[in-house]
Write a protein that holds these residues in place. Sequence first.
Motif, PDB file in Angstrom:
ATOM      1  N   ALA A   1       0.831  -1.199   0.000  1.00 22.17           N
ATOM      2  CA  ALA A   1       0.000   0.000   0.000  1.00 22.17           C
ATOM      3  C   ALA A   1       0.870   1.255   0.000  1.00 22.17           C
ATOM      4  N   LEU A   2       0.497   2.220  -0.836  1.00 20.69           N
ATOM      5  CA  LEU A   2       1.202   3.499  -0.923  1.00 20.69           C
ATOM      6  C   LEU A   2       0.218   4.627  -0.647  1.00 20.69           C
ATOM      7  N   TYR A   3       0.694   5.637   0.074  1.00 18.53           N
ATOM      8  CA  TYR A   3      -0.167   6.715   0.552  1.00 18.53           C
ATOM      9  C   TYR A   3       0.363   8.074   0.119  1.00 18.53           C
ATOM     10  N   SER A   4      -0.527   9.053   0.124  1.00 16.97           N
ATOM     11  CA  SER A   4      -0.102  10.444   0.000  1.00 16.97           C
ATOM     12  C   SER A   4       0.360  10.936   1.374  1.00 16.97           C
ATOM     13  N   ALA A   5       1.031  12.092   1.386  1.00 20.56           N
ATOM     14  CA  ALA A   5       1.459  12.669   2.668  1.00 20.56           C
ATOM     15  C   ALA A   5       0.255  12.945   3.559  1.00 20.56           C
ATOM     16  N   ALA A   6      -0.832  13.453   2.973  1.00 18.82           N
ATOM     17  CA  ALA A   6      -2.037  13.749   3.761  1.00 18.82           C
ATOM     18  C   ALA A   6      -2.632  12.473   4.338  1.00 18.82           C
ATOM     19  N   GLN A   7      -2.622  11.395   3.561  1.00 18.63           N
ATOM     20  CA  GLN A   7      -3.163  10.124   4.065  1.00 18.63           C
ATOM     21  C   GLN A   7      -2.334   9.591   5.224  1.00 18.63           C
ATOM     22  N   VAL A   8      -1.000   9.744   5.156  1.00 24.30           N
ATOM     23  CA  VAL A   8      -0.150   9.294   6.259  1.00 24.30           C
ATOM     24  C   VAL A   8      -0.383  10.163   7.495  1.00 24.30           C
ATOM     25  N   ARG A   9      -0.573  11.464   7.291  1.00 21.56           N
ATOM     26  CA  ARG A   9      -0.909  12.313   8.442  1.00 21.56           C
ATOM     27  C   ARG A   9      -2.231  11.883   9.052  1.00 21.56           C
ATOM     28  N   GLY A  10      -3.174  11.459   8.209  1.00 24.65           N
ATOM     29  CA  GLY A  10      -4.445  10.939   8.718  1.00 24.65           C
ATOM     30  C   GLY A  10      -4.252   9.662   9.522  1.00 24.65           C
ATOM     31  N   LEU A  11      -3.376   8.771   9.038  1.00 22.97           N
ATOM     32  CA  LEU A  11      -3.072   7.553   9.795  1.00 22.97           C
ATOM     33  C   LEU A  11      -2.454   7.902  11.146  1.00 22.97           C
ATOM     34  N   ASP A  12      -1.532   8.857  11.137  1.00 22.50           N
ATOM     35  CA  ASP A  12      -0.886   9.307  12.371  1.00 22.50           C
ATOM     36  C   ASP A  12      -1.921   9.818  13.359  1.00 22.50           C
ATOM     37  N   ALA A  13      -2.859  10.641  12.854  1.00 18.95           N
ATOM     38  CA  ALA A  13      -3.913  11.187  13.721  1.00 18.95           C
ATOM     39  C   ALA A  13      -4.821  10.076  14.244  1.00 18.95           C
ATOM     40  N   SER A  14      -5.100   9.082  13.398  1.00 19.80           N
ATOM     41  CA  SER A  14      -5.960   7.959  13.840  1.00 19.80           C
ATOM     42  C   SER A  14      -5.284   7.144  14.933  1.00 19.80           C
ATOM     43  N   LEU A  15      -3.978   6.938  14.812  1.00 20.78           N
ATOM     44  CA  LEU A  15      -3.247   6.190  15.841  1.00 20.78           C
ATOM     45  C   LEU A  15      -3.246   6.943  17.164  1.00 20.78           C
ATOM     46  N   ILE A  16      -3.076   8.254  17.083  1.00 21.10           N
ATOM     47  CA  ILE A  16      -3.093   9.068  18.309  1.00 21.10           C
ATOM     48  C   ILE A  16      -4.488   9.044  18.935  1.00 21.10           C
ATOM     49  N   ALA A  17      -5.521   9.187  18.081  1.00 19.32           N
ATOM     50  CA  ALA A  17      -6.902   9.163  18.586  1.00 19.32           C
ATOM     51  C   ALA A  17      -7.245   7.813  19.209  1.00 19.32           C
ATOM     52  N   ALA A  18      -6.608   6.745  18.698  1.00 20.32           N
ATOM     53  CA  ALA A  18      -6.877   5.402  19.226  1.00 20.32           C
ATOM     54  C   ALA A  18      -6.105   5.109  20.508  1.00 20.32           C
ATOM     55  N   GLY A  19      -5.277   6.053  20.949  1.00 17.29           N
ATOM     56  CA  GLY A  19      -4.651   5.897  22.257  1.00 17.29           C
ATOM     57  C   GLY A  19      -3.142   5.860  22.303  1.00 17.29           C
ATOM     58  N   THR A  20      -2.467   5.980  21.141  1.00 12.10           N
ATOM     59  CA  THR A  20      -1.007   6.013  21.161  1.00 12.10           C
ATOM     60  C   THR A  20      -0.554   7.474  21.158  1.00 12.10           C
ATOM     61  N   PRO A  21       0.076   7.967  22.224  1.00 15.93           N
ATOM     62  CA  PRO A  21       0.494   9.371  22.249  1.00 15.93           C
ATOM     63  C   PRO A  21       1.449   9.693  21.104  1.00 15.93           C
ATOM     64  N   GLY A  22       1.365  10.930  20.608  1.00 15.08           N
ATOM     65  CA  GLY A  22       2.224  11.352  19.517  1.00 15.08           C
ATOM     66  C   GLY A  22       3.698  11.240  19.851  1.00 15.08           C
ATOM     67  N   PHE A  23       4.045  11.538  21.116  1.00 11.40           N
ATOM     68  CA  PHE A  23       5.458  11.474  21.491  1.00 11.40           C
ATOM     69  C   PHE A  23       5.955  10.028  21.511  1.00 11.40           C
ATOM     70  N   GLU A  24       5.072   9.117  21.834  1.00  9.90           N
ATOM     71  CA  GLU A  24       5.439   7.698  21.800  1.00  9.90           C
ATOM     72  C   GLU A  24       5.717   7.268  20.354  1.00  9.90           C
ATOM     73  N   LEU A  25       4.893   7.729  19.402  1.00  6.80           N
ATOM     74  CA  LEU A  25       5.139   7.421  17.995  1.00  6.80           C
ATOM     75  C   LEU A  25       6.480   8.008  17.540  1.00  6.80           C
ATOM     76  N   MET A  26       6.779   9.215  18.014  1.00  6.12           N
ATOM     77  CA  MET A  26       8.041   9.848  17.665  1.00  6.12           C
ATOM     78  C   MET A  26       9.223   9.057  18.223  1.00  6.12           C
TER      79      MET A  26
END
Length: 499
Positions: A11-36
Amino acid sequence: MPHTKDDLPDALYSAAQVRGLDASLIAAGTPGFELMQRAARATWRALVRQWPTANELTVLAGHGNNAGDGYLVAALAQRAGWQVRVLAVGEPSRLQGDAALAHTDAVSEKVSIEIWAEHSELRGIVLDALLGTGLAGEVREPYASAIAAINACGLPVAAVDIPSGLCADTGRLLGVAVRADLTVTFIGLKLGLFTGDAADVVGELVFNDLHADPQILENAPISARRLSAGYLPRLAPRPPTSHKGKFGHVLLIGGDRGFGGAILLSAQSALRSGAGMVSVATRSEHVPAALARIPEAMVLGTSSANQLMGLLEKVSVLVVGPGLGQAGWGRSLLSAAANAPLPQVWDADALNMLADEQVKLPADCIITPHPGEAARLLGMTTAEVQADRPAAAHALSKKYTAVVILKGAGSLIAGPDGRLAVCHQGHPAMATAGLGDVLAGLVGALLAQGMAAFDAACLAVWLHANAGAQQGKSGRGLAASDLIPAIRQLLEEQAPCLK
């Protein structure tokens, strides 16, 4: 060549789609700093794996989340006993959110942080953490100068997520881009890493999904699929009772005076790729050469379109264009083909005459333009096509209601239904005449064997690129005909004739 490891997802994504995935992961409970932090650890592991004897790191950091990844990698390297410096191209006081936390972490580890200047010395491994995927316009100062310094340093270079200056959506260089030896990318693969200028700047690509919830990834929209050995349409095995009539009859039309070799390459490719029967309509003076080279083909010396009419009723697929020319002879044959209710592959001068609106494209066609031909078909410049290859491929497919193979580095296959596939394999030795003729014949053979147009285009492009990569190992001097036996071998490996 880049992308030497093929353990990447499809699967290949646009930059906006990856930002959406990032936001979905954070909304699902993974803190942004943990992803970083996960991204930094993935980058650090890749650095150590790539350069196991290294012990010095220079990080060039901007002021976004990409910089945050860089500061955290610097902290990890400091803890491991490396000599570490961060050269801040973006003012650290501008860092916000998770990136600011990452800067604090680096400071607490006593990482040396200096403001970058043009005379700043780069040492050890150089880590590009400047701009990331959020870059929209051309690279501006001071980043352009920092990128130029990285490219001139002669040191090993790694990029965090994407080489700074490479457009994540199109693979276009935004003025200037870091030339990385290694790129470590996260969460979802960006389409721009696989087409356009990407092959010159990405280096080896390592992917880490940062332990993303598979369900979130499965439900997310994508931009394209990457063609790989694991993601390919396949020909069905042949039953023991098979005969030539079951696998199609390809008629290849082309080879005006001076261009006879092109149609013979296409015909040889179609024959060796499994078409049941192959016929060639070409200039009469090319008939002896065709019979000498391909005695298995039926060759019709053709002086006018009228001679094609009986043959058009007997064949199942047309390949039109290799060596066709744009004189009266080629125009008349193309006109006859355009009126035949058959699946067709149009290449080369057939596309140039289509662009001039001398003829209309029939239904069920595959067109195979290189960027220059695509530009003529769309009424734009070649540079405009190359600036956004995915958009150009989609536009062609929509305009002509056809499956489009947009050739070039990171070939794209676009379908009228909106599907897009990318083939990033290949070799620089493939920059030679005749390879498009081989591809056209291969596509025709796969159509003749019953494949749907989009599937035939995808499989053909992958086989062609990988045969080129295989044969290209010998270096310069690759001839188009060298690909044909390699294609036959790869096709058998991917889709055995007999179970």
